[in-house]
Design an enzyme around this catalytic site. Structure first.
Site, short mmCIF file in Angstrom:
data_model
loop_
_atom_site.label_atom_id
_atom_site.label_comp_id
_atom_site.label_asym_id
_atom_site.label_seq_id
_atom_site.Cartn_x
_atom_site.Cartn_y
_atom_site.Cartn_z
N THR A 124 13.86 4.96 10.42
CA THR A 124 14.82 3.88 10.62
C THR A 124 14.30 2.60 9.98
O THR A 124 13.14 2.23 10.16
CB THR A 124 15.10 3.67 12.12
OG1 THR A 124 15.65 4.89 12.63
CG2 THR A 124 16.07 2.52 12.35
N CYS A 162 -20.71 -7.62 2.34
CA CYS A 162 -20.47 -7.56 3.78
C CYS A 162 -19.08 -8.03 4.19
O CYS A 162 -18.66 -7.85 5.33
CB CYS A 162 -21.51 -8.37 4.52
SG CYS A 162 -23.16 -7.94 3.99
N THR A 171 0.83 -1.20 0.00
CA THR A 171 0.00 0.00 0.00
C THR A 171 0.87 1.26 0.00
O THR A 171 0.62 2.20 -0.76
CB THR A 171 -0.91 0.00 1.25
OG1 THR A 171 -1.73 -1.17 1.21
CG2 THR A 171 -1.78 1.24 1.31
N HIS A 178 4.67 -9.89 2.15
CA HIS A 178 3.79 -10.92 2.74
C HIS A 178 2.93 -11.65 1.72
O HIS A 178 2.24 -12.61 2.06
CB HIS A 178 2.95 -10.33 3.88
CG HIS A 178 1.75 -9.53 3.45
ND1 HIS A 178 0.49 -10.07 3.41
CD2 HIS A 178 1.61 -8.25 3.07
CE1 HIS A 178 -0.38 -9.13 3.03
NE2 HIS A 178 0.28 -8.02 2.81
C1 LIG Z 1 -2.21 -7.02 -1.02
C2 LIG Z 1 -2.18 -6.04 -2.15
C3 LIG Z 1 -1.77 -4.72 -1.95
C4 LIG Z 1 -1.44 -4.18 -0.58
O1 LIG Z 1 -0.25 -4.69 -0.06
P1 LIG Z 1 -0.02 -4.59 1.55
O2 LIG Z 1 1.41 -4.95 1.73
O3 LIG Z 1 -0.96 -5.58 2.16
O4 LIG Z 1 -0.33 -3.18 1.93
C5 LIG Z 1 -1.73 -3.87 -3.01
N1 LIG Z 1 -2.06 -4.30 -4.26
C6 LIG Z 1 -2.45 -5.56 -4.50
C7 LIG Z 1 -2.78 -5.97 -5.88
C8 LIG Z 1 -2.53 -6.47 -3.45
O5 LIG Z 1 -2.94 -7.71 -3.70
#
Ligand SMILES: *Cc1c(COP(=O)(O)O)cnc(C)c1O
Length: 378
Positions: free
Chosen positions: A232, A318, A67, A196
C-alpha cells in the site's frame, strides 16, 4: 552543513502531507471517494516528480527510499536479463546502495566490473566502452558522488549505452532537485531519486524506468505501482515528495547560487596550512566541499565542530560501521592516513554567507589544536 546526509522537509511539504495522515487517509486502491482522492493525490505527485526530470508520468515508480530505488533498478534488471547475460559495469565510487547490491549479485553468480576513477573522481567513458562484453546487461554509474561531489559525464556514457543497446542506470539521489535533469539528454534508462535529499520527507524514493525497459520486481503482493512495487502506497510521503519536486523545479537558480557560497568556503578553508580539496575543482555539486587536513583525524574534527554548533561529516573510519576509510577517497588515490583527515561540508538552502564565514573562522583553531595533540606526525 551536512545537507548531503539529509535535509529538513520544507514547511510547504509538511503542510501538503498532513491531511493524508488524517481526513484523507483513504487507501488509494479503495473504490469509494476518500480512496479515489488518495489515488488522485498520488498521480498528481507522480506527474510532479516526472516533470522534475523530463520523464513521462507512467515512467515513475514510487519506492521506500533511494536505497530501494537502486536495489530495484539493479537487481530488477539483473534478474530480468539473467538468460541474456551476467555482466554489470559500475564504478568504484558508487554509494553503498549500488556497490553492496553489486557485491551481492556477485555472490549470486553475476560478474561485475568496477571501473576506476581519476584523481578527481571521474569515470572515463572510454573505460566504460572497453568494459562492455556480449554478456553486459547493465551499466550503472552515479550522477554526482555523495562524498566528493564530483559529477560524472553521463551524457557521454549514455551515448555509448544507447549505441550498444544496454540499459543504463544512474543513482541521481544527489543531483535530483539540485540540478535541472533531463533523462533524454542524459541518455539514461533508469534513474534513482530520494525525497529527503531534496527537502522532502524521509522514507520515500522514486525510480524512473524508461518505457520499453523491463525489470523484475523485488516485492510481490497486491500489484501496486504497475506490479513493480507491491505494498500500500505511502500516500503522505508520496504527496510530500511531489511537493518537494515541484518546489525544487522552481528553485534551480537558488541552488546554483550555492556554488558561490561553496567557493567562498573552499577559498577560506584552503587558507589553512596543509589543507587540500578532494574532488574536481569545478565539475562538482554546487553545495559540496570536501577537504583533507594532514596529521589529524576526521572524527575529532566532527566532534569539535559539533561543539561549535556545526554539523559536518568525514570519510574517516570510525564515522561509519566499517574500519576501512571511505572507498571513494581510496579510489581517488588517497593514502589511508589522508582519507582519515577528510571533512565534508555540504551546503543547503538554509545556509548563509555568515554560516560560511563562521566555519572559516572556527576551523583553523580546531585544526591547530588537533595537530598539537596529534600522534600522526608534525
Ligand atoms: C542518500 C543516498 C542514497 C540513499 O538514499 P536513501 O533514501 O537515504 O536510502 C543513495 N545514493 C546516494 C548517492 C545518496 O546520497
Amino acid at each position: 552543513m551536512d545537507h548531503s546526509a539529509t535535509t529538513a522537509a520544507n514547511p510547504a511539504v509538511t503542510e501538503a502531507m498532513l491531511p493524508y495522515f488524517s481526513e484523507n487517509f483513504g487507501n488509494p486502491s479503495s473504490l469509494y471517494s476518500i480512496g479515489r482522492q488518495a489515488r488522485r493525490a498520488i498521480e498528481e505527485a507522480r506527474q510532479k516528480v516526472a516533470d522534475l526530470i523530463g520523464a513521462k508520468k507512467e515512467e515513475i515508480i514510487f519506492t521506500g527510499s533511494g536505497t530501494e530505488s537502486d536495489n530495484l533498478a539493479i537487481k530488477g534488471i539483473a534478474y530480468k536479463n539473467r538468460k541474456k547475460g551476467d555482466h554489470i559495469i559500475t564504478s568504484s565510487i558508487e554509494h553503498h546502495a549500488v556497490l553492496h547490491v553489486c557485491k551481492y549479485l556477485e555472490s549470486q553468480g553475476f560478474k561485475v566490473t568496477y571501473l576506476p576513477v581519476n584523481k578527481d573522481g571521474i569515470v572515463n567513458p572510454a573505460d566504460v566502452e572497453k568494459a562492455i562484453t556480449s554478456q553486459t546487461i547493465l551499466i550503472t554509474i552515479m550522477h554526482a558522488n555523495n562524498e566528493i561531489g564530483t559529477l560524472q559525464p553521463l551524457e557521454d556514457i549514455g551515448k555509448i549505452a544507447r549505441e550498444k543497446n544496454i540499459p543504463f542506470h544512474t543513482d541521481a539521489v544527489q543531483t535530483a532537485g539540485k540540478l535541472p535533469l533531463d533523462v533524454e539528454a542524459l541518455g539514461v534508462s533508469l534513474l534513482s531519486m530520494s525525497a529527503h535529499k531534496m527537502y522532502g520527507p524521509k522514507g520515500v524514493g522514486a525510480l524512473y524506468l524508461r518505457k520499453g525497459i523491463f525489470i523484475e520486481p523485488l516485492f510481490h503482493g497486491g500489484g501496486h505501482e504497475r506490479n513493480l512495487r507491491s505494498g500500500t502506497e505511502n500516500v503522505p510521503g508520496i504527496v510530500g515528495f511531489g511537493k518537494a519536486a515541484e518546489l525544487a523545479k522552481q528553485r534551480f537558480p537558488e541552488e546554483a547560487k550555492l556554488a558561490d557560497l561553496r567557493d567562498r568556503l573552499i577559498k577560506g578553508v584552503l587558507e589553512i596550512k596543509d589543507s587540500y580539496l578532494n574532488g574536481h575543482p569545478t565539475k562538482r555539486l554546487p553545495n559540496n566541499a570536501n577537504f583533507r587536513f594532514s596529521y589529524i583525524e576526521g572524527e575529532s574534527m566532527i566532534l569539535n565542530l559539533d561543539m561549535k554548533g556545526v554539523s559536518a561529516s568525514t570519510g574517516s573510519a570510525c564515522s561509519s560501521t566499517s574500519l576501512e576509510p571511505s572507498h571513494v577517497l581510496m579510489a581517488i588515490g588517497l593514502k589511508p592516513e589522508e582519507a582519515h583527515g577528510s571533512l565534508r561540508l555540504t551546503l543547503g538552502l538554509g545556509n548563509t554567507q555568515d554560516d560560511v564565514d563562521y566555519v572559516v573562522s572556527v576551523l583553523p583553531e580546531i585544526v591547530n589544536k588537533l595537530r598539537m595533540i596529534s600522534p600522526l606526525g608534525r
